[in-house]
Write a protein that holds these residues in place. Structure first.
Motif, PDB file in Angstrom:
ATOM      1  N   MET A   1     -51.369 -12.046   1.229  1.00 19.51           N
ATOM      2  CA  MET A   1     -51.306 -12.829   2.454  1.00 19.51           C
ATOM      3  C   MET A   1     -49.879 -12.873   2.993  1.00 19.51           C
ATOM      4  O   MET A   1     -49.665 -12.704   4.185  1.00 19.51           O
ATOM      5  CB  MET A   1     -51.834 -14.240   2.152  1.00 19.51           C
ATOM      6  N   VAL A   2     -48.933 -13.116   2.107  1.00 26.13           N
ATOM      7  CA  VAL A   2     -47.538 -13.203   2.540  1.00 26.13           C
ATOM      8  C   VAL A   2     -47.066 -11.855   3.070  1.00 26.13           C
ATOM      9  O   VAL A   2     -46.365 -11.794   4.083  1.00 26.13           O
ATOM     10  CB  VAL A   2     -46.643 -13.685   1.378  1.00 26.13           C
ATOM     11  N   ALA A   3     -47.476 -10.774   2.397  1.00 23.47           N
ATOM     12  CA  ALA A   3     -47.084  -9.439   2.872  1.00 23.47           C
ATOM     13  C   ALA A   3     -47.648  -9.183   4.266  1.00 23.47           C
ATOM     14  O   ALA A   3     -46.977  -8.599   5.122  1.00 23.47           O
ATOM     15  CB  ALA A   3     -47.567  -8.378   1.891  1.00 23.47           C
ATOM     16  N   TRP A   4     -48.882  -9.606   4.511  1.00 20.82           N
ATOM     17  CA  TRP A   4     -49.484  -9.425   5.833  1.00 20.82           C
ATOM     18  C   TRP A   4     -48.698 -10.212   6.873  1.00 20.82           C
ATOM     19  O   TRP A   4     -48.451  -9.717   7.971  1.00 20.82           O
ATOM     20  CB  TRP A   4     -50.937  -9.883   5.816  1.00 20.82           C
ATOM     21  N   LEU A   5     -48.304 -11.412   6.540  1.00 19.81           N
ATOM     22  CA  LEU A   5     -47.528 -12.230   7.481  1.00 19.81           C
ATOM     23  C   LEU A   5     -46.196 -11.574   7.808  1.00 19.81           C
ATOM     24  O   LEU A   5     -45.762 -11.577   8.956  1.00 19.81           O
ATOM     25  CB  LEU A   5     -47.293 -13.626   6.905  1.00 19.81           C
ATOM     26  N   HIS A   6     -45.552 -10.991   6.802  1.00 17.56           N
ATOM     27  CA  HIS A   6     -44.265 -10.344   7.050  1.00 17.56           C
ATOM     28  C   HIS A   6     -44.413  -9.094   7.900  1.00 17.56           C
ATOM     29  O   HIS A   6     -43.554  -8.808   8.733  1.00 17.56           O
ATOM     30  CB  HIS A   6     -43.571 -10.009   5.737  1.00 17.56           C
ATOM     31  N   THR A   7     -45.489  -8.353   7.719  1.00 19.58           N
ATOM     32  CA  THR A   7     -45.663  -7.134   8.507  1.00 19.58           C
ATOM     33  C   THR A   7     -46.128  -7.428   9.926  1.00 19.58           C
ATOM     34  O   THR A   7     -45.958  -6.601  10.810  1.00 19.58           O
ATOM     35  CB  THR A   7     -46.667  -6.175   7.840  1.00 19.58           C
ATOM     36  N   HIS A   8     -46.699  -8.587  10.162  1.00 16.89           N
ATOM     37  CA  HIS A   8     -47.214  -8.933  11.482  1.00 16.89           C
ATOM     38  C   HIS A   8     -46.410 -10.050  12.154  1.00 16.89           C
ATOM     39  O   HIS A   8     -46.931 -10.771  12.999  1.00 16.89           O
ATOM     40  CB  HIS A   8     -48.688  -9.326  11.387  1.00 16.89           C
ATOM     41  N   THR A   9     -45.162 -10.192  11.794  1.00 21.16           N
ATOM     42  CA  THR A   9     -44.317 -11.239  12.378  1.00 21.16           C
ATOM     43  C   THR A   9     -44.180 -11.060  13.882  1.00 21.16           C
ATOM     44  O   THR A   9     -44.217 -12.033  14.639  1.00 21.16           O
ATOM     45  CB  THR A   9     -42.930 -11.244  11.711  1.00 21.16           C
ATOM     46  N   GLY A  10     -44.039  -9.821  14.341  1.00 14.40           N
ATOM     47  CA  GLY A  10     -43.931  -9.566  15.778  1.00 14.40           C
ATOM     48  C   GLY A  10     -45.170 -10.012  16.532  1.00 14.40           C
ATOM     49  O   GLY A  10     -45.074 -10.584  17.626  1.00 14.40           O
ATOM     50  N   PHE A  64     -50.784 -22.397  19.773  1.00 10.18           N
ATOM     51  CA  PHE A  64     -49.336 -22.507  19.592  1.00 10.18           C
ATOM     52  C   PHE A  64     -49.013 -23.201  18.271  1.00 10.18           C
ATOM     53  O   PHE A  64     -48.170 -22.733  17.501  1.00 10.18           O
ATOM     54  CB  PHE A  64     -48.720 -23.260  20.777  1.00 10.18           C
ATOM     55  N   GLN A  65     -49.674 -24.318  17.998  1.00 11.80           N
ATOM     56  CA  GLN A  65     -49.404 -25.059  16.772  1.00 11.80           C
ATOM     57  C   GLN A  65     -49.789 -24.256  15.533  1.00 11.80           C
ATOM     58  O   GLN A  65     -49.061 -24.255  14.542  1.00 11.80           O
ATOM     59  CB  GLN A  65     -50.139 -26.404  16.772  1.00 11.80           C
ATOM     60  N   LEU A  66     -50.918 -23.562  15.568  1.00 12.32           N
ATOM     61  CA  LEU A  66     -51.317 -22.737  14.432  1.00 12.32           C
ATOM     62  C   LEU A  66     -50.327 -21.598  14.197  1.00 12.32           C
ATOM     63  O   LEU A  66     -50.008 -21.276  13.046  1.00 12.32           O
ATOM     64  CB  LEU A  66     -52.729 -22.179  14.637  1.00 12.32           C
ATOM     65  N   SER A  67     -49.820 -21.018  15.251  1.00 10.67           N
ATOM     66  CA  SER A  67     -48.830 -19.948  15.105  1.00 10.67           C
ATOM     67  C   SER A  67     -47.543 -20.473  14.490  1.00 10.67           C
ATOM     68  O   SER A  67     -46.934 -19.816  13.645  1.00 10.67           O
ATOM     69  CB  SER A  67     -48.529 -19.307  16.459  1.00 10.67           C
ATOM     70  N   VAL A  68     -47.136 -21.660  14.907  1.00  9.84           N
ATOM     71  CA  VAL A  68     -45.932 -22.266  14.324  1.00  9.84           C
ATOM     72  C   VAL A  68     -46.150 -22.534  12.836  1.00  9.84           C
ATOM     73  O   VAL A  68     -45.277 -22.248  12.008  1.00  9.84           O
ATOM     74  CB  VAL A  68     -45.546 -23.562  15.068  1.00  9.84           C
ATOM     75  N   ILE A  69     -47.301 -23.045  12.477  1.00  2.05           N
ATOM     76  CA  ILE A  69     -47.609 -23.323  11.069  1.00  2.05           C
ATOM     77  C   ILE A  69     -47.598 -22.038  10.252  1.00  2.05           C
ATOM     78  O   ILE A  69     -47.035 -21.991   9.148  1.00  2.05           O
ATOM     79  CB  ILE A  69     -48.952 -24.062  10.953  1.00  2.05           C
ATOM     80  N   VAL A  70     -48.181 -20.974  10.775  1.00  2.00           N
ATOM     81  CA  VAL A  70     -48.196 -19.691  10.071  1.00  2.00           C
ATOM     82  C   VAL A  70     -46.782 -19.160   9.889  1.00  2.00           C
ATOM     83  O   VAL A  70     -46.433 -18.635   8.825  1.00  2.00           O
ATOM     84  CB  VAL A  70     -49.092 -18.674  10.824  1.00  2.00           C
ATOM     85  N   MET A  71     -45.942 -19.286  10.919  1.00  2.00           N
ATOM     86  CA  MET A  71     -44.568 -18.818  10.802  1.00  2.00           C
ATOM     87  C   MET A  71     -43.801 -19.617   9.746  1.00  2.00           C
ATOM     88  O   MET A  71     -43.040 -19.052   8.964  1.00  2.00           O
ATOM     89  CB  MET A  71     -43.847 -18.917  12.151  1.00  2.00           C
ATOM     90  N   VAL A  72     -44.004 -20.912   9.697  1.00  2.00           N
ATOM     91  CA  VAL A  72     -43.321 -21.740   8.696  1.00  2.00           C
ATOM     92  C   VAL A  72     -43.786 -21.362   7.298  1.00  2.00           C
ATOM     93  O   VAL A  72     -42.967 -21.229   6.374  1.00  2.00           O
ATOM     94  CB  VAL A  72     -43.571 -23.243   8.982  1.00  2.00           C
ATOM     95  N   ILE A  73     -45.081 -21.166   7.123  1.00  2.00           N
ATOM     96  CA  ILE A  73     -45.598 -20.769   5.820  1.00  2.00           C
ATOM     97  C   ILE A  73     -45.013 -19.426   5.384  1.00  2.00           C
ATOM     98  O   ILE A  73     -44.615 -19.255   4.249  1.00  2.00           O
ATOM     99  CB  ILE A  73     -47.144 -20.718   5.847  1.00  2.00           C
ATOM    100  N   SER A  74     -44.948 -18.486   6.317  1.00  2.00           N
ATOM    101  CA  SER A  74     -44.422 -17.170   5.953  1.00  2.00           C
ATOM    102  C   SER A  74     -42.943 -17.254   5.596  1.00  2.00           C
ATOM    103  O   SER A  74     -42.473 -16.553   4.702  1.00  2.00           O
ATOM    104  CB  SER A  74     -44.654 -16.164   7.064  1.00  2.00           C
ATOM    105  N   ARG A  75     -42.190 -18.106   6.287  1.00  2.00           N
ATOM    106  CA  ARG A  75     -40.762 -18.243   5.971  1.00  2.00           C
ATOM    107  C   ARG A  75     -40.542 -18.900   4.606  1.00  2.00           C
ATOM    108  O   ARG A  75     -39.693 -18.474   3.839  1.00  2.00           O
ATOM    109  CB  ARG A  75     -40.043 -19.073   7.051  1.00  2.00           C
ATOM    110  N   PHE A  76     -41.320 -19.939   4.302  1.00  2.00           N
ATOM    111  CA  PHE A  76     -41.152 -20.591   3.006  1.00  2.00           C
ATOM    112  C   PHE A  76     -41.690 -19.745   1.873  1.00  2.00           C
ATOM    113  O   PHE A  76     -41.186 -19.795   0.765  1.00  2.00           O
ATOM    114  CB  PHE A  76     -41.819 -21.975   3.005  1.00  2.00           C
ATOM    115  N   ALA A  77     -42.702 -18.955   2.119  1.00  2.00           N
ATOM    116  CA  ALA A  77     -43.246 -18.077   1.080  1.00  2.00           C
ATOM    117  C   ALA A  77     -42.273 -16.954   0.755  1.00  2.00           C
ATOM    118  O   ALA A  77     -42.281 -16.415  -0.359  1.00  2.00           O
ATOM    119  CB  ALA A  77     -44.582 -17.506   1.531  1.00  2.00           C
ATOM    120  N   ALA A  78     -41.438 -16.589   1.702  1.00  2.00           N
ATOM    121  CA  ALA A  78     -40.474 -15.510   1.475  1.00  2.00           C
ATOM    122  C   ALA A  78     -39.310 -15.969   0.602  1.00  2.00           C
ATOM    123  O   ALA A  78     -38.609 -15.147   0.025  1.00  2.00           O
ATOM    124  CB  ALA A  78     -39.951 -15.000   2.824  1.00  2.00           C
TER     125      ALA A  78
END
Length: 79
Positions: A1-10, A64-78
């Motif tokens: 999941m974290v790898a997918w978030l990092h590859t789809h950050t854009g 918008f809120q879900l996207s912000v939550i996903v970005m925060v999760i991906s940053r903390f998971a990294a």
């Protein structure tokens, strides 16, 4: 999941940009109605069942809120 978030950050940034822009456009367009209701959430509470604009505005806020939550999760998971 974290790898997918990092590859789809854009893509996530693009979704944030689109939802933010659409929400801002709708809020600007509905400015008089929102002022009359007192707040954005007051306007949504009054018009959510009947007004298509209110439904679109709520959808933009949720995306918008879900996207912000996903970005925060991906940053903390990294870390």
């Amino acid at each position: 999941m974290v790898a997918w978030l990092h590859t789809h950050t854009g893509l996530i940034y693009l979704i944030l940009l689109a939802a933010g822009a659409a929400g801002a456009f709708l809020a600007t367009r509905l400015n008089a109605s929102i002022r009359e209701a007192g707040s954005v959430f007051g306007y949504l509470r009054q018009n959510l069942r009947s007004a298509r604009e209110a439904q679109c505005l709520l959808a933009c806020l949720v995306v918008f809120q879900l996207s912000v939550i996903v970005m925060v999760i991906s940053r903390f998971a990294a870390m």
